[in-house]
Scaffold this motif. Structure first.
Motif, PDB file in Angstrom:
ATOM      1  N   ILE A   1       0.845  -1.198   0.000  1.00 35.27           N
ATOM      2  CA  ILE A   1       0.000   0.000   0.000  1.00 35.27           C
ATOM      3  C   ILE A   1       0.877   1.244   0.000  1.00 35.27           C
ATOM      4  N   ALA A   2       0.521   2.207  -0.833  1.00 38.00           N
ATOM      5  CA  ALA A   2       1.161   3.522  -0.793  1.00 38.00           C
ATOM      6  C   ALA A   2       0.082   4.563  -0.524  1.00 38.00           C
ATOM      7  N   THR A   3       0.449   5.606   0.176  1.00 35.62           N
ATOM      8  CA  THR A   3      -0.509   6.697   0.414  1.00 35.62           C
ATOM      9  C   THR A   3       0.197   8.028   0.207  1.00 35.62           C
ATOM     10  N   VAL A   4      -0.599   9.054  -0.116  1.00 29.65           N
ATOM     11  CA  VAL A   4      -0.014  10.379  -0.304  1.00 29.65           C
ATOM     12  C   VAL A   4      -1.092  11.429  -0.015  1.00 29.65           C
TER      13      VAL A   4
ATOM     14  N   ARG B   1       5.615   3.789  -0.230  1.00 35.89           N
ATOM     15  CA  ARG B   1       5.717   5.218   0.015  1.00 35.89           C
ATOM     16  C   ARG B   1       4.470   5.720   0.742  1.00 35.89           C
ATOM     17  N   THR B   2       4.641   6.290   1.878  1.00 34.21           N
ATOM     18  CA  THR B   2       3.564   6.951   2.608  1.00 34.21           C
ATOM     19  C   THR B   2       4.215   7.893   3.611  1.00 34.21           C
ATOM     20  N   PRO B   3       3.496   8.910   4.068  1.00 35.00           N
ATOM     21  CA  PRO B   3       4.066   9.788   5.093  1.00 35.00           C
ATOM     22  C   PRO B   3       4.379   9.012   6.379  1.00 35.00           C
TER      23      PRO B   3
ATOM     24  N   LYS C   1      10.628   7.725   0.115  1.00 35.78           N
ATOM     25  CA  LYS C   1      10.425   8.834  -0.825  1.00 35.78           C
ATOM     26  C   LYS C   1      10.007   8.379  -2.217  1.00 35.78           C
ATOM     27  N   ARG C   2      10.493   7.197  -2.629  1.00 39.03           N
ATOM     28  CA  ARG C   2      10.218   6.776  -4.005  1.00 39.03           C
ATOM     29  C   ARG C   2       9.175   5.672  -4.027  1.00 39.03           C
ATOM     30  N   LEU C   3       8.236   5.834  -4.921  1.00 37.90           N
ATOM     31  CA  LEU C   3       7.114   4.916  -5.008  1.00 37.90           C
ATOM     32  C   LEU C   3       7.518   3.658  -5.769  1.00 37.90           C
ATOM     33  N   GLY C   4       7.219   2.484  -5.166  1.00 36.84           N
ATOM     34  CA  GLY C   4       7.452   1.225  -5.869  1.00 36.84           C
ATOM     35  C   GLY C   4       6.172   0.727  -6.504  1.00 36.84           C
ATOM     36  N   ASP C   5       6.201  -0.477  -7.080  1.00 43.09           N
ATOM     37  CA  ASP C   5       4.981  -1.060  -7.632  1.00 43.09           C
ATOM     38  C   ASP C   5       4.089  -1.515  -6.487  1.00 43.09           C
ATOM     39  N   CYS C   6       2.844  -1.077  -6.486  1.00 43.36           N
ATOM     40  CA  CYS C   6       1.945  -1.317  -5.357  1.00 43.36           C
ATOM     41  C   CYS C   6       0.646  -1.946  -5.823  1.00 43.36           C
ATOM     42  N   ASP C   7      -0.022  -2.586  -4.862  1.00 39.84           N
ATOM     43  CA  ASP C   7      -1.352  -3.121  -5.147  1.00 39.84           C
ATOM     44  C   ASP C   7      -2.417  -2.057  -4.950  1.00 39.84           C
ATOM     45  N   LEU C   8      -2.166  -1.169  -3.976  1.00 42.29           N
ATOM     46  CA  LEU C   8      -3.198  -0.207  -3.596  1.00 42.29           C
ATOM     47  C   LEU C   8      -2.577   1.152  -3.313  1.00 42.29           C
ATOM     48  N   GLY C   9      -3.188   2.194  -3.852  1.00 42.26           N
ATOM     49  CA  GLY C   9      -2.753   3.560  -3.551  1.00 42.26           C
ATOM     50  C   GLY C   9      -3.919   4.360  -3.011  1.00 42.26           C
ATOM     51  N   LEU C  10      -3.692   5.042  -1.877  1.00 43.77           N
ATOM     52  CA  LEU C  10      -4.722   5.916  -1.317  1.00 43.77           C
ATOM     53  C   LEU C  10      -4.306   7.360  -1.566  1.00 43.77           C
ATOM     54  N   ILE C  11      -5.171   8.106  -2.252  1.00 48.29           N
ATOM     55  CA  ILE C  11      -4.852   9.495  -2.570  1.00 48.29           C
ATOM     56  C   ILE C  11      -5.707  10.418  -1.717  1.00 48.29           C
ATOM     57  N   GLU C  12      -5.068  11.131  -0.797  1.00 45.02           N
ATOM     58  CA  GLU C  12      -5.771  12.181  -0.067  1.00 45.02           C
ATOM     59  C   GLU C  12      -5.558  13.496  -0.813  1.00 45.02           C
TER      60      GLU C  12
ATOM     61  N   ARG D   1      -0.854   6.454 -10.358  1.00 43.96           N
ATOM     62  CA  ARG D   1      -1.698   5.679 -11.272  1.00 43.96           C
ATOM     63  C   ARG D   1      -0.860   4.638 -12.022  1.00 43.96           C
ATOM     64  N   ARG D   2       0.346   5.021 -12.412  1.00 47.16           N
ATOM     65  CA  ARG D   2       1.224   4.081 -13.136  1.00 47.16           C
ATOM     66  C   ARG D   2       1.642   2.918 -12.248  1.00 47.16           C
ATOM     67  N   ARG D   3       1.886   3.207 -10.967  1.00 48.41           N
ATOM     68  CA  ARG D   3       2.479   2.205 -10.079  1.00 48.41           C
ATOM     69  C   ARG D   3       1.470   1.362  -9.306  1.00 48.41           C
ATOM     70  N   CYS D   4       0.236   1.862  -9.146  1.00 47.03           N
ATOM     71  CA  CYS D   4      -0.730   1.175  -8.277  1.00 47.03           C
ATOM     72  C   CYS D   4      -1.786   0.449  -9.105  1.00 47.03           C
ATOM     73  N   LYS D   5      -2.047  -0.811  -8.735  1.00 46.77           N
ATOM     74  CA  LYS D   5      -3.078  -1.551  -9.467  1.00 46.77           C
ATOM     75  C   LYS D   5      -4.450  -0.966  -9.183  1.00 46.77           C
ATOM     76  N   VAL D   6      -4.681  -0.625  -7.924  1.00 49.86           N
ATOM     77  CA  VAL D   6      -5.984  -0.071  -7.529  1.00 49.86           C
ATOM     78  C   VAL D   6      -5.747   1.285  -6.868  1.00 49.86           C
ATOM     79  N   LEU D   7      -6.465   2.285  -7.362  1.00 49.71           N
ATOM     80  CA  LEU D   7      -6.268   3.640  -6.843  1.00 49.71           C
ATOM     81  C   LEU D   7      -7.570   4.140  -6.208  1.00 49.71           C
ATOM     82  N   VAL D   8      -7.427   4.735  -5.018  1.00 52.44           N
ATOM     83  CA  VAL D   8      -8.598   5.155  -4.245  1.00 52.44           C
ATOM     84  C   VAL D   8      -8.560   6.657  -4.011  1.00 52.44           C
ATOM     85  N   ALA D   9      -9.672   7.338  -4.315  1.00 52.60           N
ATOM     86  CA  ALA D   9      -9.840   8.736  -3.896  1.00 52.60           C
ATOM     87  C   ALA D   9     -10.266   8.696  -2.435  1.00 52.60           C
ATOM     88  N   PHE D  10      -9.392   9.179  -1.570  1.00 58.20           N
ATOM     89  CA  PHE D  10      -9.499   8.951  -0.126  1.00 58.20           C
ATOM     90  C   PHE D  10      -9.862  10.279   0.552  1.00 58.20           C
TER      91      PHE D  10
END
Lengths: 239, 179
Positions: B7-10, B40-42, B47-58, B74-83
Motif C-alpha cells: 500500500i502507498a498513500t499520499v 511510500r507513505t508519510p 520517498k520513491r514509489l514502488g509497484d503497489c497493489d493499492l494507492g490511497l490518494i488524499e 496511477r502508473r504504479r498502483c493496481k488499484v487507486l482510491v480517492a481517499f
C-alpha cells in the motif's frame, strides 16, 4: 374497500386522486424526492423520485396511483439512475459539504446517502455563483440552489408574494428575486414566510443559528432519510 | 520478499486529516500491518514509489507537482482510491475555484491583512498552481471512492477490509458521510 398497488412487492392502499408518492408517504413508506413537498402541487422536475412501472420510468410524485400497479423503487437499476441524477446535481452547483452549515440536515445530501452515492463521478462545473447576505434574518447561497422551485411555489401559492422565480433557460436557469436591486434584503421576504422554510438544501438559510446543533448530531447523522423523512418536518429540532 | 499487498498513500492538496483519521484506527493498525506492507507513505517516509497493489490518494489536484505525483501513483498502483472529500470532489481547497488565481495570490501575498514584504513567491522550486483545484478522478482513472472530511476511522477500516478481502464495498449508514 380501498384499492391497492404494490411497491417493491409491498401492498400500498390508495384513494382516488392520489399519486404514487402520496399513497406511499401516507402508508409510511419512502420514495426519495427533492422537489416534492405534499403541501404544494407536484412539480416532477428533480427526477430522483423516479420509479419503474412495467419497465417504464415515471416520476412517482406526478404519476397517479392505480389499481394493481407493480411499482419498482428500491432496485439497483433504479437506484443507479437516481445516483446519476444526484451526481449531475452535485457537479452542476458548488456543494461543499464540509464547509456547509446545512450539512447533516440537508435533503440533497441525505438522498445521496440513501442511494449510496460515493462520488460525483462527472466533471465539476465549478460555476461562479454569488451569496446574498443582504437580508437581516436569512442568507441565500446560490451555489447550493438545485432549482427545485419549492421557494418559488411557497412564495407564490402560500405567502402570496412572488418573491422568487426561475429566470433564464437551460444551463443559464437561475433563481431570481423580485426586488429593485435583485437582492433579498430589498424584497418583501420575511423570516415567517413559508418560502423561508421549504428549501431542501442549504441555499436558503436562517442567519445566526448555523451550528446550534453540532455537525455529527444532526437529523441525518442519526437516522437515514428513509426513516425520518423530510427535514422541514424536523425544522425546530435541527435548524 | 513478503507477498502481502503493498500500500502507498499520499496527501496532495489536502490537510493530512485523512491520514490522521487512518491513524485513528488505533490498535487496529497492528492488524493492518499484519495484512499489508507499506510502501511510500508519510508514515514510512519512503520517498520513491514502488509497484503497489493499492494507492490511497488524499487531497485534490491543485498544482503541477500534484499532477505528476498522481500520475505516478496511477502508473504504479493496481488499484487507486480517492481517499476523503478533497480527493473525491476537490473539497474546501476547491472553493478557490470561485476566484481568479491571480486574485488569490494577490490577496495572500500582496494585499492581505498582515502581509510583510509583499510579493508573489516565484522560486522555481515551488510547484506552479493550477488555475483550478480538481478532484483526482478528473485527472486519472480512479477505482474506488471513500468520501468524508475525513472518512471516519471505522469507515476506513470497513473499506480496507472489504477491499483486501475482494468484497464489494458496503459502508454502513453511520460510516457514509460527505462532511
Amino acid at each position: 374497500m380501498s384499492k391497492t398497488f404494490r411497491l417493491d412487492g409491498r401492498e400500498i392502499p390508495f384513494e382516488a386522486g392520489q399519486t404514487i408518492m402520496d399513497a406511499v408517504l401516507a402508508a409510511g413508506g419512502y420514495i426519495p424526492h427533492l422537489c416534492h413537498n405534499p403541501e404544494f402541487a407536484p412539480h416532477g422536475s428533480c427526477r430522483v423520485c423516479l420509479v419503474a412501472i412495467g419497465g417504464r420510468q415515471v416520476s412517482a410524485c406526478t404519476a397517479p396511483a392505480s389499481e394493481g400497479l407493480e411499482v419498482e423503487s428500491d432496485s439497483e437499476a433504479i437506484q443507479a439512475t437516481r445516483r446519476a441524477i444526484l451526481q449531475m446535481l452535485f457537479v452542476e452547483g458548488n456543494h461543499v459539504c464540509p464547509a456547509c452549515e446545512k450539512s447533516g440536515a440537508c435533503q440533497l445530501q441525505a438522498v445521496a446517502y440513501y442511494t449510496g452515492m460515493l462520488a460525483p463521478h462527472f466533471t465539476h462545473f465549478f460555476p461562479h455563483r454569488s451569496v446574498d447576505a443582504s437580508h437581516p434574518d436569512f442568507i441565500i447561497d446560490f451555489n447550493r440552489c438545485i432549482l427545485c422551485e419549492l421557494c418559488v411555489r411557497a412564495s407564490r401559492d402560500q405567502d402570496g408574494k412572488r418573491v422568487f422565480a426561475i429566470s433564464g433557460r437551460g444551463l443559464d436557469s437561475h433563481l431570481a428575486i423580485d426586488s429593485p436591486s435583485g437582492r433579498l434584503g430589498d424584497s418583501s421576504f420575511a423570516a415567517g414566510d413559508k418560502a423561508a422554510h421549504v428549501c431542501p438544501t442549504g441555499a436558503i438559510l436562517p442567519k445566526h443559528r448555523g451550528y446550534e446543533t453540532p455537525i455529527g448530531a444532526r437529523l441525518y447523522d442519526r437516522e437515514p432519510i428513509s426513516v425520518v423523512g423530510d427535514v422541514r418536518a424536523h425544522e425546530e429540532e435541527v435548524a | 520478499m513478503s507477498d502481502k499487498p503493498r500500500i502507498a498513500t499520499v496527501s496532495l492538496c489536502g490537510c493530512f486529516g485523512c491520514h490522521m483519521s487512518l491513524l485513528d484506527i488505533d490498535e487496529r493498525i497492528l492488524d493492518l500491518v499484519g495484512l499489508v506492507t507499506f510502501d511510500r507513505t508519510p508514515l514510512t517516509d519512503i520517498k520513491r514509489l514502488g509497484d503497489c497493489d493499492l494507492g490511497l490518494i488524499e487531497g485534490g489536484v491543485a498544482n503541477a507537482e500534484n499532477v505528476e505525483v498522481l500520475r505516478e501513483f496511477r502508473r504504479r498502483c493496481k488499484v487507486l482510491v480517492a481517499f476523503g472529500a478533497c480527493a473525491v470532489n476537490g473539497g474546501v481547497p476547491a472553493m478557490r475555484n470561485q476566484f481568479r488565481l491571480a486574485d488569490c495570490l494577490r490577496e495572500s501575498y500582496c494585499d492581505g491583512i498582515g502581509v510583510h514584504n509583499p510579493g508573489i513567491p516565484n522560486d522555481p522550486e515551488i510547484p506552479l498552481l493550477l488555475n483550478q483545484v480538481h478532484p483526482v478522478h478528473e485527472v486519472v482513472e480512479i477505482d474506488h471512492f471513500l468520501p468524508g472530511c475525513p472518512p471516519s476511522a471505522d469507515a476506513i477500516w470497513t473499506f480496507l477490509n472489504e477491499l483486501l478481502e475482494g468484497k464489494p464495498i458496503r459502508l454502513p449508514y453511520d460510516q457514509l458521510h460527505y462532511d
